[in-house]
Structures are given as C-alpha cells and as structure tokens.
Scaffold this motif. Structure first.
Motif, mmCIF file in Angstrom:
data_model
loop_
_atom_site.group_PDB
_atom_site.id
_atom_site.type_symbol
_atom_site.label_atom_id
_atom_site.label_comp_id
_atom_site.label_asym_id
_atom_site.label_seq_id
_atom_site.Cartn_x
_atom_site.Cartn_y
_atom_site.Cartn_z
ATOM 1 N N UNK A 64 26.478 36.701 14.145
ATOM 2 C CA UNK A 64 27.779 36.539 14.152
ATOM 3 C C UNK A 64 27.981 34.918 14.014
ATOM 4 N N UNK A 67 29.065 32.348 20.030
ATOM 5 C CA UNK A 67 28.028 31.930 21.027
ATOM 6 C C UNK A 67 28.494 32.190 22.309
ATOM 7 N N UNK A 68 27.559 32.925 23.232
ATOM 8 C CA UNK A 68 27.309 33.458 24.347
ATOM 9 C C UNK A 68 28.187 32.862 25.431
ATOM 10 N N UNK A 69 29.198 33.317 26.136
ATOM 11 C CA UNK A 69 30.640 31.937 27.048
ATOM 12 C C UNK A 69 30.216 33.521 28.522
ATOM 13 N N UNK A 70 29.588 32.259 29.178
ATOM 14 C CA UNK A 70 29.250 32.887 30.342
ATOM 15 C C UNK A 70 30.382 31.835 31.361
ATOM 16 N N UNK A 71 30.009 32.887 32.598
ATOM 17 C CA UNK A 71 30.880 32.445 33.877
ATOM 18 C C UNK A 71 30.604 32.477 34.416
ATOM 19 N N UNK A 76 34.625 38.887 41.432
ATOM 20 C CA UNK A 76 36.175 38.859 41.174
ATOM 21 C C UNK A 76 36.663 40.137 41.634
ATOM 22 N N UNK A 79 40.171 43.240 39.107
ATOM 23 C CA UNK A 79 40.338 44.503 37.518
ATOM 24 C C UNK A 79 39.494 45.858 38.955
ATOM 25 N N UNK B 194 36.210 37.877 14.683
ATOM 26 C CA UNK B 194 34.925 38.621 15.550
ATOM 27 C C UNK B 194 35.290 37.966 15.844
ATOM 28 N N UNK B 200 39.436 43.304 25.688
ATOM 29 C CA UNK B 200 39.505 43.993 27.167
ATOM 30 C C UNK B 200 40.548 44.344 26.939
ATOM 31 N N UNK B 234 39.124 35.228 29.090
ATOM 32 C CA UNK B 234 37.936 35.357 30.320
ATOM 33 C C UNK B 234 37.238 36.333 30.834
ATOM 34 N N UNK B 235 38.256 37.870 30.029
ATOM 35 C CA UNK B 235 37.774 39.172 31.035
ATOM 36 C C UNK B 235 36.754 39.734 29.783
ATOM 37 N N UNK B 237 33.429 38.314 27.506
ATOM 38 C CA UNK B 237 33.275 37.307 27.115
ATOM 39 C C UNK B 237 32.572 36.878 25.422
ATOM 40 N N UNK B 239 34.980 36.537 23.554
ATOM 41 C CA UNK B 239 36.152 35.925 22.712
ATOM 42 C C UNK B 239 36.171 34.582 22.847
ATOM 43 N N UNK B 241 36.243 30.202 22.510
ATOM 44 C CA UNK B 241 36.974 29.316 23.428
ATOM 45 C C UNK B 241 37.711 28.742 22.426
ATOM 46 N N UNK B 465 34.776 32.958 9.072
ATOM 47 C CA UNK B 465 35.149 32.459 10.806
ATOM 48 C C UNK B 465 36.589 31.702 11.082
#
Lengths: 103, 484
Positions: A64, A67-71, A76, A79, B194, B200, B234-235, B237, B239, B241, B465
């Motif tokens: 796809x 990229x992996x979005x890491x934090x 937390x 929720x 995508x 979320x 942020x909820x 991963x 999505x 940036x 994309x």
C-alpha cells in the motif's frame, strides 16, 4: 479434481475458530467453502517470485506504500470509557472479569 | 418546498436564506422516514439527539454565528461507525444490545461541522456482503425497484440518499461496499485513499482494506463531506500525516488536462449488456469533449478477486476474534470458558461471518498458509505494480483510470443468496482498488429518477494515492456536462 478440503474440515476449522456449528449447517458450509476455494485456487497458476527475497510475502504497508505511524510509548487512559466497561458481561470496579482459564 | 430534492450545497444556501430552519428540515426527514416504510434504510433512528443538534444550529444562525457548509445537514451513518451513547450493531445479533462508548473520529469531525445525524443505516452483517441481505435485522430495498437489492454492504446508506431519507451518508468500503451500492442506487460514492480518513471508531472487517467514505447525490457533495472527515488522527496509526488541500471546488482547466486510462481487462466480457451500453455512453462523453483517453493494461486484474477472497477473510477471522462472549454480549447458557466462546459465537454470528471466519482460519492454517495467504499477498504486490505502471509518466502515464463500478445493475432480492461465489463476483471491478489502497469514485452515468423504472448504472474513476482531487474534479466536470 482433487478435493482441496476434507469432509471433516468444517469441524476442525470450527474448533480452531471457537465456533459452535450445527450438524445441518456443516454440510452447507462445506459446500460453500469448497466453492470459494475452487474459485481462488486459480491463483496457484500465477507465477510469483519464489526466490529468497520473495520467500516471505510482502507486508501490507509495502504493497500500500503506507508508512507505519508510531508514537512514543506512553500510557494514555482517555479512551477507557465507563459506558464501555459497564457493558462487560462481568464487570468489577471498572475492570473486566474473566471466567477462570484453568480448571 | 421539497427538502429531499436538495443537495448539500442548495440546502446550505436555503438554510442561510431562512427558507426553512434546521429543525424543520430534521422534522421533515423524520416524518418521511416514519411515513414511508417501503425501503427501510435504517436500523435505528436518533430523533432526540438529532432535534437537539438541529435546534443548536438554528440558535447559531439566529445569533449570526459563522456556520460551515455542513451545518444542519441531515446525514445517515452506517451502523458500523460509533456514535457515543447510541446503539451500534454492525448488522449483527452479537451486538444487538450494544451501545457505543465513544465517538468515531469521523463523527467528532462532523459534529464540529454541526451535522445532524438522523440514524444508523442497515448493512450486511459486519459489512460482509454485496446486497445488505446479510443484515440480521431486515432487508433494505432499492428505491428504484423495491424487488431489488440496494447493493452492499453500505446498502442502507445508499438507499437512504437515493430514496430521499437523508441528504448524504457515511459508509465503509472494504472491497466495494460504498461504490457498488452507489452504482445500484444511482448515487455518488467515494472510497478515499487508504490512510486518508481515520478508521478510529469503525468496527473493523479487514484492516488492510477498510476505509470510511461518503455517499451523496452529487460529486460536489461527496467532496464537501470528504473535506470535513479527512486528515490524520493519532488514534489511527494507518492514517496519513500529510495534510492535503480542499477538494470541494471545481476547476475546469485542470479537469480538462487529466489523461484518462481505460484498462482493457475491465471490458473483456462478463458485463451485462445494458450496463456495458451505459458505461460506453459515459466514456463517450469524455471522448467527444476532447479528453485524452488511452487504452491501458492492468494484466493481473483477473487475479484480484481470488486475492481479495483470501486476504479479506484472513483479516476478518482475526478481527472477529474479539467477539468472544468475554468483552461483548455473552450467550447465557454457556458455563465454562470454551463454552462461552463457542456458544456465544455460534449463536451470535450469522452465516456469512461464519463462512468468512472458517475461510480465514483455513487460509492461515499451517500447511495452507503458503499456498493461499502468502500467494495472495504476492499477487497483491503484482496488482499494485500494474497500477504503478499505469500512473508512471515513463509508462502509460495516465492521471485517472475509468472502469465500470459493477458488472450488473441491481439484482433481485434472493437471487444470489444461495451462491456465495456469484455474490462475490459483483465486486470484481471494485476490489483491486482496495487491494492497492487507491481512491475510487462511483458516479451515476446520468440522473436516474426514482419511479421512472430505470435501473441505475455507475462508472468508476480511480485516482493516484491521495489524489482524490483529480477524480472529484473530473467527476464534477462530468456532472456539469451531463447536467440535471
């Protein structure tokens, strides 16, 4: 044509997937599974790269181009909603009560 | 005035001119929903909440507050998207008494725009299906022919918009679940890239394929809703940036510059005669107006459906493991833990989820994994490479790809329920887009009037994309050209 799945496959898969399936439904599900697997078996005719670099399938993110979005690894709790925890089948002070795993 | 005949844009203008209040519009829709039960797009309605929100919009307007294009707009939400403290079923008995504990990000975003949520729309159980007949609650009918299905799985959302029960709607699309019902019901359906819209608060079907999107009467309306819901979160991963600009404005010059690719594999037989004729009419509109239309090839297209029906059930079987009677509703006859799992899942899931759980378990099981799942994932890469070549300037170099949305028009209720493979085939033109994560837009070939007896046909525009702007702009051009 060689059968892709055995007669008792539905029972075995249902056990693995933790699904109760009635015996009358099993026959129908076996037929459906056979039909779908016969259809998708055409993929075996597709030539794909089986060399070492392609031994493992590509990761979804790679396909796809995502990229992996890491934090940062910070806890937390925003929720943990009371409405969600109240709906647990067994709840104790906001925690989920799990039936005993070992006899 | 006939409020149900409006678009988001004309609704906004009429609201600003005080031709009606937001409350009157909301009341109008609830009256229509309660008086006409021929289509039945909703599983539940949210009268009290909706009226409160409409009153709040009217107060803002009376106070002279600035309001956006979606203020007071009555929307329908697919019942696999969470709205806090309201029922959410995903069309399944296993969640029939469940209340959402929080808002999906898309709901938070639409609340900021002061949308009014009329209710939750019907869907195939856990979004598994192409006709909405797999809902465990009731069958939703196609407003254009009550003997026919609205498509699926977002059939309730598509039927709500087409039948004038809602101004616009949200749906979810894993293999065509927004675009195929949009095509069947004669409305516009957008599946974004995508990562473009946060998932979320969407009940997951297959996480590498799922995407939330829009159903509306016009392309412009879809662009307005898309602009409101897109963006990183942020909820989620997955999505993306990168922020990208607004899509809801028409630009004739840049639309005309877009090169359109037509893949020969999508026109190589199997399409219903009437559908093919309509699709060719739509393509002719672009050709006669001087667009550059190129023949292209996406050679692995024929493997897309097989690939999809391995990867999707594999992911679904994992996602549905959470409905185990421990965290969500439990079968009360069960005692031991293994019994809780089996009985809850056995009595809670309908036939289609069971089929897909078993299929997914099979293709992931030891001894079959390499032959099925690993093979499918490699095929997926080849399908992605096809699209890369289509868009690459050094290769075909097209900007947008034109295809039919579905090989047939809406089929009869009950026609395909006993034959899963024939049901799966109705998504043959939409699944490649999800496998590759591209944006896809289904647009009605012309305006189909409910009651005329004509069955709608939609065509699909596929973009690069994060280039929703291209397909939406080209769609707006088409809409203006073909006219009302």
């Amino acid at each position: 044509m060689k059968k892709i799945i055995e007669e008792n496959a539905v029972s075995n898969l249902a056990e693995l997937a933790k699904l109760d399936i009635g015996s009358s439904d099993k026959k129908k599900l076996l037929r459906d599974l056979e039909a779908v697997l016969e259809y998708v078996a055409e993929l075996q005719s597709l030539e794909t790269d089986e060399t070492s670099s392609q031994k493992n399938p590509p990761a979804c993110g790679e396909v796809l181009s995502a990229d992996n979005t890491l934090r940062p690894d910070e806890v937390k709790t925003e929720f943990i909603s009371e409405l969600s925890t109240k709906q647990f089948p067994e709840e104790h002070n906001g925690f989920l009560r799990v039936p005993p795993v070992f006899e | 005035m006939d409020i149900s005949g409006l678009t988001i844009k004309s609704f906004h203008n009429a609201l600003q001119r005080k031709e009606f209040s937001a409350r009157e519009a909301t009341d109008f829709y609830f009256k229509r929903i309660s008086e006409d039960d021929s289509v039945r797009p909703f599983i539940s309605t949210l009268e009290i909440q909706a009226r409160e929100r409409a009153d709040a919009v009217d107060k803002m307007l009376a106070d002279g507050d600035e309001t956006g294009p979606l203020a007071g707009v009555p929307m329908a939400i697919k019942d696999n998207i969470l709205i806090e403290n309201t029922p959410v079923t995903a069309g399944s008995q296993i969640l029939k008494n469940y209340f959402a504990g929080y808002n999906a990000t898309v709901i938070e975003k639409l609340k900021k725009e002061n949308c009014v949520f009329l209710g939750k729309t019907n869907l195939d159980e856990f979004a598994m299906g192409s006709s909405t007949e797999n809902s465990s609650f009731h069958i939703t009918k196609n407003p254009h022919d009550l003997k026919r299905v609205p498509g699926g799985s977002s059939g309730g959302s598509a039927a709500a918009v087409a039948g004038g029960f809602s101004l616009a709607a949200l749906g979810s699309d894993t293999g065509g679940s927004i675009r195929q019902p949009a095509s069947f019901c004669g409305v516009v359906g957008l599946k974004p890239t995508y990562g473009a819209v946060s998932r979320f608060g969407l009940i997951a079907l297959a996480s590498s394929l799922d995407q939330i999107g829009t159903l509306s009467k016009t392309v412009e309306d879809s662009a307005i809703v898309f602009d409101a819901i897109k963006g990183s979160d942020e909820h989620d991963a997955t999505s993306d940036k990168n922020e990208y600009g607004a899509t809801a404005f028409f630009d004739d010059d840049s639309a005309k510059k877009l090169t359109i690719g037509v893949p020969k594999e999508y026109f190589s037989g199997g399409m219903e005669k009437e559908t093919e004729a309509e699709i060719n009419n739509a393509l002719h509109v672009f050709k006669k107006n001087g667009f550059t239309v190129k023949k292209i090839s996406l050679p692995h297209t024929k493997h897309a459906l097989s690939c999809y029906y391995i990867i999707m059930p594999a992911e679904a079987s994992a996602n549905l493991a959470r409905f185990d009677g421990v965290r969500y509703e439990r079968n009360q006859e069960a005692e031991s833990l293994p019994e809780i799992y089996k009985k809850t899942r056995g009595s809670g899931f309908g036939n289609e989820p069971k089929r897909r759980i078993l299929l997914g378990t099979f293709v992931l099981s030891s001894g079959y994994y390499d032959a099925f799942y690993a093979k499918a994932q490699k095929a997926r890469q080849l399908i992605a490479d096809d699209f890369k070549r289509a868009f690459a300037p050094a290769d075909y170099g097209v900007d947008v790809i034109f295809t039919p949305t579905s090989p047939t028009r809406a089929f009869k209720i009950g026609e395909k329920t006993e034959d899963p493979v024939s049901m799966y085939l109705s998504d043959i033109f939409t699944v490649p887009v999800n496998l590759v994560g591209l944006p896809g837009l289904s647009i009605p070939v012309k305006k189909y009037v409910v009651g005329s007896g004509e069955l709608p046909v939609g065509f699909q525009l596929i973009g690069k994309r994060f280039h929703e702007k291209d397909i939406l702009n080209l769609g707006m051009w088409y809409e203006r050209e073909v006219g009302e």
